[in-house]
Design a protein around this motif. Structure first.
Motif, PDB file in Angstrom:
ATOM      1  N   ARG A 162      15.130  -7.901 -10.325  1.00 45.20           N
ATOM      2  CA  ARG A 162      14.019  -8.140 -11.245  1.00 45.20           C
ATOM      3  C   ARG A 162      13.220  -6.865 -11.558  1.00 45.20           C
ATOM      4  N   GLU A 163      13.290  -5.878 -10.682  1.00 47.63           N
ATOM      5  CA  GLU A 163      12.528  -4.638 -10.902  1.00 47.63           C
ATOM      6  C   GLU A 163      13.247  -3.692 -11.855  1.00 47.63           C
ATOM      7  N   ASN A 164      14.542  -3.838 -11.936  1.00 47.97           N
ATOM      8  CA  ASN A 164      15.362  -2.947 -12.754  1.00 47.97           C
ATOM      9  C   ASN A 164      15.472  -3.495 -14.183  1.00 47.97           C
ATOM     10  N   LYS A 165      15.177  -2.686 -15.171  1.00 51.54           N
ATOM     11  CA  LYS A 165      15.260  -3.119 -16.562  1.00 51.54           C
ATOM     12  C   LYS A 165      16.436  -2.476 -17.295  1.00 51.54           C
ATOM     13  N   ASN A 166      17.350  -1.894 -16.519  1.00 51.89           N
ATOM     14  CA  ASN A 166      18.521  -1.240 -17.108  1.00 51.89           C
ATOM     15  C   ASN A 166      19.761  -2.101 -16.849  1.00 51.89           C
ATOM     16  N   PRO A 167      20.239  -2.877 -17.859  1.00 52.62           N
ATOM     17  CA  PRO A 167      21.379  -3.780 -17.673  1.00 52.62           C
ATOM     18  C   PRO A 167      22.648  -3.075 -17.201  1.00 52.62           C
ATOM     19  N   VAL A 168      22.851  -1.822 -17.618  1.00 54.28           N
ATOM     20  CA  VAL A 168      24.065  -1.082 -17.227  1.00 54.28           C
ATOM     21  C   VAL A 168      24.079  -0.865 -15.717  1.00 54.28           C
ATOM     22  N   SER A 169      22.971  -0.385 -15.166  1.00 52.69           N
ATOM     23  CA  SER A 169      22.933  -0.121 -13.719  1.00 52.69           C
ATOM     24  C   SER A 169      22.955  -1.420 -12.916  1.00 52.69           C
ATOM     25  N   ILE A 170      22.385  -2.517 -13.469  1.00 52.33           N
ATOM     26  CA  ILE A 170      22.437  -3.823 -12.789  1.00 52.33           C
ATOM     27  C   ILE A 170      23.887  -4.300 -12.709  1.00 52.33           C
ATOM     28  N   ALA A 171      24.627  -4.149 -13.800  1.00 49.47           N
ATOM     29  CA  ALA A 171      26.032  -4.573 -13.829  1.00 49.47           C
ATOM     30  C   ALA A 171      26.858  -3.783 -12.814  1.00 49.47           C
ATOM     31  N   VAL A 172      26.651  -2.466 -12.770  1.00 49.29           N
ATOM     32  CA  VAL A 172      27.387  -1.611 -11.818  1.00 49.29           C
ATOM     33  C   VAL A 172      27.039  -1.995 -10.384  1.00 49.29           C
ATOM     34  N   ALA A 173      25.734  -2.209 -10.127  1.00 48.78           N
ATOM     35  CA  ALA A 173      25.291  -2.594  -8.782  1.00 48.78           C
ATOM     36  C   ALA A 173      25.821  -3.973  -8.402  1.00 48.78           C
ATOM     37  N   GLY A 174      25.929  -4.866  -9.390  1.00 52.91           N
ATOM     38  CA  GLY A 174      26.451  -6.207  -9.129  1.00 52.91           C
ATOM     39  C   GLY A 174      27.903  -6.177  -8.670  1.00 52.91           C
ATOM     40  N   ILE A 175      28.703  -5.319  -9.304  1.00 50.97           N
ATOM     41  CA  ILE A 175      30.118  -5.187  -8.916  1.00 50.97           C
ATOM     42  C   ILE A 175      30.225  -4.609  -7.502  1.00 50.97           C
ATOM     43  N   LYS A 176      29.357  -3.648  -7.208  1.00 54.11           N
ATOM     44  CA  LYS A 176      29.335  -3.049  -5.862  1.00 54.11           C
ATOM     45  C   LYS A 176      28.976  -4.115  -4.825  1.00 54.11           C
ATOM     46  N   HIS A 177      28.003  -4.966  -5.157  1.00 47.15           N
ATOM     47  CA  HIS A 177      27.598  -6.045  -4.247  1.00 47.15           C
ATOM     48  C   HIS A 177      28.736  -7.034  -4.041  1.00 47.15           C
ATOM     49  N   ALA A 178      29.474  -7.338  -5.117  1.00 51.48           N
ATOM     50  CA  ALA A 178      30.604  -8.271  -5.020  1.00 51.48           C
ATOM     51  C   ALA A 178      31.631  -7.776  -4.003  1.00 51.48           C
ATOM     52  N   LYS A 179      31.907  -6.465  -4.037  1.00 50.97           N
ATOM     53  CA  LYS A 179      32.867  -5.894  -3.077  1.00 50.97           C
ATOM     54  C   LYS A 179      32.362  -6.025  -1.644  1.00 50.97           C
ATOM     55  N   SER A 180      31.039  -5.870  -1.468  1.00 46.49           N
ATOM     56  CA  SER A 180      30.478  -5.904  -0.110  1.00 46.49           C
ATOM     57  C   SER A 180      30.511  -7.309   0.484  1.00 46.49           C
ATOM     58  N   ILE A 181      30.486  -8.356  -0.357  1.00 50.65           N
ATOM     59  CA  ILE A 181      30.478  -9.727   0.173  1.00 50.65           C
ATOM     60  C   ILE A 181      31.837 -10.412   0.013  1.00 50.65           C
ATOM     61  N   GLY A 182      32.822  -9.679  -0.508  1.00 54.41           N
ATOM     62  CA  GLY A 182      34.171 -10.237  -0.621  1.00 54.41           C
ATOM     63  C   GLY A 182      34.400 -11.139  -1.819  1.00 54.41           C
ATOM     64  N   SER A 183      33.553 -11.029  -2.847  1.00 53.17           N
ATOM     65  CA  SER A 183      33.788 -11.804  -4.082  1.00 53.17           C
ATOM     66  C   SER A 183      34.910 -11.148  -4.868  1.00 53.17           C
ATOM     67  N   ASN A 184      35.841 -11.975  -5.361  1.00 53.44           N
ATOM     68  CA  ASN A 184      36.982 -11.397  -6.084  1.00 53.44           C
ATOM     69  C   ASN A 184      36.906 -11.584  -7.601  1.00 53.44           C
ATOM     70  N   VAL A 185      35.826 -12.221  -8.077  1.00 52.20           N
ATOM     71  CA  VAL A 185      35.579 -12.330  -9.515  1.00 52.20           C
ATOM     72  C   VAL A 185      34.095 -12.098  -9.766  1.00 52.20           C
ATOM     73  N   VAL A 186      33.775 -11.230 -10.726  1.00 49.22           N
ATOM     74  CA  VAL A 186      32.386 -10.959 -11.096  1.00 49.22           C
ATOM     75  C   VAL A 186      32.197 -11.382 -12.554  1.00 49.22           C
ATOM     76  N   ILE A 187      31.244 -12.291 -12.775  1.00 48.92           N
ATOM     77  CA  ILE A 187      30.943 -12.739 -14.134  1.00 48.92           C
ATOM     78  C   ILE A 187      29.579 -12.188 -14.520  1.00 48.92           C
ATOM     79  N   ILE A 188      29.559 -11.319 -15.526  1.00 48.54           N
ATOM     80  CA  ILE A 188      28.322 -10.633 -15.921  1.00 48.54           C
ATOM     81  C   ILE A 188      27.737 -11.286 -17.164  1.00 48.54           C
ATOM     82  N   ASP A 189      26.567 -11.896 -16.967  1.00 47.61           N
ATOM     83  CA  ASP A 189      25.868 -12.570 -18.056  1.00 47.61           C
ATOM     84  C   ASP A 189      24.922 -11.584 -18.721  1.00 47.61           C
ATOM     85  N   THR A 190      25.183 -11.267 -19.982  1.00 46.92           N
ATOM     86  CA  THR A 190      24.349 -10.289 -20.695  1.00 46.92           C
ATOM     87  C   THR A 190      23.359 -10.995 -21.615  1.00 46.92           C
ATOM     88  N   ALA A 191      22.422 -10.232 -22.142  1.00 49.45           N
ATOM     89  CA  ALA A 191      21.414 -10.791 -23.043  1.00 49.45           C
ATOM     90  C   ALA A 191      22.056 -11.207 -24.364  1.00 49.45           C
TER      91      ALA A 191
END
Length: 442
Positions: A162-191
């Protein structure tokens, strides 16, 4: 869904019924009405004209088979051409990445966030995947909250910042988080964005470049018709997306987008949304959709939906109860719940061949079972287990408690009794006997 188009195509093809042979005159008369039906459905004029020209060429080039009447042959040709126009073969998602990244794009109000949840639920249940939803809509009020609510509803984790207003960096961080928790599919909901909004279009193009998704999907509201097709072309010029998702096909859609979008952008429709529930998502099969448009139903999809909700353990328990004459209203209620999970009732009925005409003008309430459930819930546990105990005074109490009449209660008891007898007959290997009974009812 497609009710108006189906009716007009049926009338158009009716022209050939009763004719002994196909001629240039009766084909021209039929196809004039077919073209008019397509234009009324908001299909692009050029596409409608090319479609009818192909049908005419095939119809006049074929000899009528001995087992097919001219009307039947024309229906077959129109069905084959409709199938090709909508894509031909079914197109699956590309899920080869680790994790596989799916980027959702589309206009404001197209149902993108809701469909992101539906897709996550589909992948979790059908493909046994572990999806992660990533909230990259930093503009719409409560968009992040909406995705979290959807994620909680289907049991899928949502990544947001919620603090980050840059969708590009949120998407990149989301993929990194997916790898850390073992998620094998990332669905990115954009504006949601407007195609003419250059800043927003640049933003999603930047997200696309940064994450390099395996799948980029364009979500479009099918009720917007030809406008949706034009918007898809603009998005495709920028993103070169991989497929289309049509939402709100359960609404009063004319069908123009579904029929012509593949021809315009040369990208397949991969999924359709058929209701508000998280389970209301279907893989798009062009041939099955052509069948439904032409009033032939879609029995295969109906059976598949039934199989998805089939609980083997529960079925075994019910079989034992039927064998011991202990099938009660609690069991009846559980069967109703399984039917409700299959989707909205009008959509289900539309999958039955010929049902489209029979249902024309009828308003089939999605809460068709509500009064039945109210009556059953007004019974005591003992009454639900032992329907034979329902005497006149008990029926009056149940009717009062459910807000229904005694006649409604009696009608339900009659239906329950008939269903119990039929299930008992099937259980006892009385399939042949039941078939004979059904034939006698014709």
């Amino acid at each position: 869904m497609f009710d108006n188009l189906s009716e007009k195509l049926d009338k158009a093809l009716h022209v050939l019924k009763g004719h002994g042979q196909i001629t240039e005159i009766n084909v021209a008369e039929t196809l004039k009405e077919v073209r008019r039906a397509l234009l009324d459905a908001d299909v692009n004029f050029k596409i409608a004209k090319e479609f009818t020209n192909r049908v005419k060429e095939k119809a006049l080039g074929e000899n009528v088979l001995t087992n097919l009447q001219p009307g039947q042959l024309m229906v077959k040709i129109v069905k084959d051409e409709l199938t090709q126009l909508m894509g031909g073969d079914v197109e699956e998602l590309n899920l080869k990445g680790s994790p596989s990244v799916i980027l959702m794009s589309g206009l404001q109000g197209s149902g993108k966030t809701t469909f992101s949840g539906k897709l996550a639920n589909y992948l979790k249940n059908k493909k046994t995947k572990k999806p992660l939803l990533v909230a990259c809509d930093v503009y719409r009020p409560a968009a992040i909250d909406q995705l979290h609510v959807v994620g909680e509803q289907i049991g899928v984790e949502v990544y947001s910042d919620r603090e980050n207003k840059n969708p590009v960096s949120i998407a990149v961080a989301g993929i990194k988080h997916a790898k850390s928790i073992g998620s094998n599919v990332v669905i990115i909901d954009t504006a949601g964005r407007l195609a003419v909004d250059e800043v927003m279009m640049d933003e999603i193009a930047n997200i696309h470049r940064a994450i390099k998704p395996q799948e980029t999907l364009f979500v479009v509201d099918s009720m917007t018709g030809q406008d949706a097709v034009n918007t898809a072309k603009t998005f495709n010029d920028i993103l070169n997306f991989d497929g289309v998702i049509l939402t709100k096909l359960d609404g009063d859609t004319r069908g123009g987008a579904a029929i012509s979008i593949k021809s315009v952008v040369d990208k397949p429709i991969k999924f359709i949304g058929t209701g508000e529930k998280m389970e209301a998502i279907d893989v798009f099969y062009p041939s099955r959709m052509a069948d439904r448009i032409l009033g032939m139903g879609d029995v295969v999809s109906l059976v598949e939906r039934a199989q998805e909700q089939f609980d083997e353990e529960q079925a075994r328990k019910i079989q034992k109860k039927i064998a011991k004459n202990r099938f009660g209203f609690d069991d009846f209620l559980s069967q109703i719940q399984q039917i409700k999970k299959m989707g909205n009732m009008k959509d289900l009925m539309g999958m039955i061949p010929g049902a489209g005409k029979a249902l024309k003008g009828l308003d089939i309430d999605d809460d068709a079972f509500k009064h039945i459930e109210a009556i059953i819930h007004s019974m005591t546990p003992d009454e639900r287990s032992n329907p034979n105990k329902l005497n006149t005074s008990r029926k009056k109490r149940i009717a009062s408690g459910s807000g229904r009449t005694v006649q409604d209660v009696n009608q339900l008891l009659k239906q329950f009794d008939q269903m119990s007898k039929m299930m008992k007959m099937m259980q006892g290997g009385g399939g042949k006997k039941m078939m004979q009974m059904m034939q006698n009812m014709k």
